[in-house]
Scaffold this motif. Structure first.
Motif, PDB file in Angstrom:
ATOM      1  N   SER A 216      67.072   7.180 -24.581  1.00  0.00           N
ATOM      2  CA  SER A 216      67.266   8.163 -25.647  1.00  0.00           C
ATOM      3  C   SER A 216      66.117   8.049 -26.642  1.00  0.00           C
ATOM      4  CB  SER A 216      68.595   7.916 -26.365  1.00  0.00           C
ATOM      5  OG  SER A 216      68.543   6.701 -27.067  1.00  0.00           O
TER       6      SER A 216
ATOM      7  N   SER B  32      66.459   7.530 -29.814  1.00  0.00           N
ATOM      8  CA  SER B  32      66.767   6.425 -30.717  1.00  0.00           C
ATOM      9  C   SER B  32      66.311   5.083 -30.133  1.00  0.00           C
ATOM     10  CB  SER B  32      68.272   6.389 -30.995  1.00  0.00           C
ATOM     11  OG  SER B  32      68.607   5.252 -31.722  1.00  0.00           O
ATOM     12  N   THR B  33      66.588   4.872 -28.865  1.00  0.00           N
ATOM     13  CA  THR B  33      66.163   3.635 -28.206  1.00  0.00           C
ATOM     14  C   THR B  33      64.633   3.571 -28.120  1.00  0.00           C
ATOM     15  OG1 THR B  33      68.195   3.685 -26.909  1.00  0.00           O
ATOM     16  CG2 THR B  33      66.471   2.228 -26.142  1.00  0.00           C
TER      17      THR B  33
ATOM     18  N   ASN C 288      63.284   2.617 -31.457  1.00  0.00           N
ATOM     19  CA  ASN C 288      63.469   1.179 -31.674  1.00  0.00           C
ATOM     20  C   ASN C 288      62.392   0.385 -30.940  1.00  0.00           C
ATOM     21  OD1 ASN C 288      65.801   0.844 -33.389  1.00  0.00           O
ATOM     22  ND2 ASN C 288      66.981   1.766 -31.734  1.00  0.00           N
TER      23      ASN C 288
ATOM     24  N   ARG D 275      71.195  -3.784 -39.484  1.00  0.00           N
ATOM     25  CA  ARG D 275      71.297  -2.326 -39.526  1.00  0.00           C
ATOM     26  C   ARG D 275      72.048  -1.801 -38.312  1.00  0.00           C
ATOM     27  NH1 ARG D 275      70.047   0.615 -43.895  1.00  0.00           N
ATOM     28  NH2 ARG D 275      68.108  -0.016 -44.847  1.00  0.00           N
ATOM     29  N   GLN D 276      72.921  -0.837 -38.545  1.00  0.00           N
ATOM     30  CA  GLN D 276      73.708  -0.256 -37.461  1.00  0.00           C
ATOM     31  C   GLN D 276      72.841   0.620 -36.544  1.00  0.00           C
ATOM     32  OE1 GLN D 276      76.936  -0.638 -36.672  1.00  0.00           O
ATOM     33  NE2 GLN D 276      77.217  -2.146 -38.294  1.00  0.00           N
ATOM     34  N   GLN D 277      71.807   1.269 -37.117  1.00  0.00           N
ATOM     35  CA  GLN D 277      70.984   2.199 -36.337  1.00  0.00           C
ATOM     36  C   GLN D 277      69.986   1.492 -35.423  1.00  0.00           C
ATOM     37  OE1 GLN D 277      70.857   2.185 -39.752  1.00  0.00           O
ATOM     38  NE2 GLN D 277      72.179   3.919 -40.286  1.00  0.00           N
ATOM     39  N   LEU D 278      69.717   0.248 -35.687  1.00  0.00           N
ATOM     40  CA  LEU D 278      68.704  -0.470 -34.914  1.00  0.00           C
ATOM     41  C   LEU D 278      69.331  -1.263 -33.773  1.00  0.00           C
ATOM     42  CD1 LEU D 278      66.420  -1.777 -37.800  1.00  0.00           C
ATOM     43  CD2 LEU D 278      66.105   0.243 -36.377  1.00  0.00           C
ATOM     44  N   GLU D 279      68.608  -1.320 -32.664  1.00  0.00           N
ATOM     45  CA  GLU D 279      69.054  -2.061 -31.485  1.00  0.00           C
ATOM     46  C   GLU D 279      68.103  -3.245 -31.283  1.00  0.00           C
ATOM     47  OE1 GLU D 279      69.381   0.647 -28.183  1.00  0.00           O
ATOM     48  OE2 GLU D 279      69.844   2.263 -29.566  1.00  0.00           O
TER      49      GLU D 279
END
Length: 155
Positions: free
Chosen positions: A66, A68-69, A72, A119-123
């Motif tokens: 994705s 988002s990934t 990251n 952080r919730q958004q970060l993997e």
């Protein structure tokens, strides 16, 4: 004024030795300049390879996972790029003024991992793998030249 104990042949031999020493003294800066030029070229190649691998992997991660990934991963690769640049600066200073390598870079990595876990958004995994991109670029840059130089020595 010439000493009465020194003959003419000794004087010429001493003059040649001094010229030889002076000549050797001139070669040392040339060797240092050549090795620093080689070092800067290697540093440049590693940085460019890190950027190319990081952008390529970002695109692949974006396509297969994705956006988002992928972002990251790109964040980790950017921090890895800063890390390798700091390492290169410290290595440049080792011979001149600095005696040991500092731990600023470790704080950079630890700070990145702490932020990634908070952080919730970060993997964490894509960020960690992105950070390790510089190691792949070092392998791709150094390994072929090492293998070729070893092959040339055996021949």
């Amino acid at each position: 004024m010439r000493s009465p104990l020194v003959t003419t042949s000794e004087t010429s031999t001493n003059t040649e030795n001094l010229e030889t020493l002076d000549h050797q003294g001139e070669k040392e800066p040339e060797k240092i300049d050549d090795s620093m030029t080689e070092y800067y070229q290697l540093k440049y190649n590693i940085l460019i390879t890190t950027i190319v691998i990081g952008l390529s992997c970002f695109a692949l991660v974006w396509v297969f996972y994705s956006l988002s990934t992928g972002l990251n991963y790109l964040l980790g690769a950017c921090v890895g790029l800063v890390y390798i640049n700091l390492l290169a600066r410290e290595v440049e200073k080792v011979g001149n003024s600095k005696r040991s390598i500092g731990s600023t870079r470790l704080a950079l990595f630890a700070g990145l991992m702490i932020i990634a876990t908070q952080r919730q958004q970060l993997e964490v995994i894509p960020i960690f793998l992105g950070f390790m991109t510089y190691k792949a670029s070092i392998l791709l840059t150094v390994l072929p030249s090492s293998l070729l130089s070893g092959k040339n020595k055996s021949e």
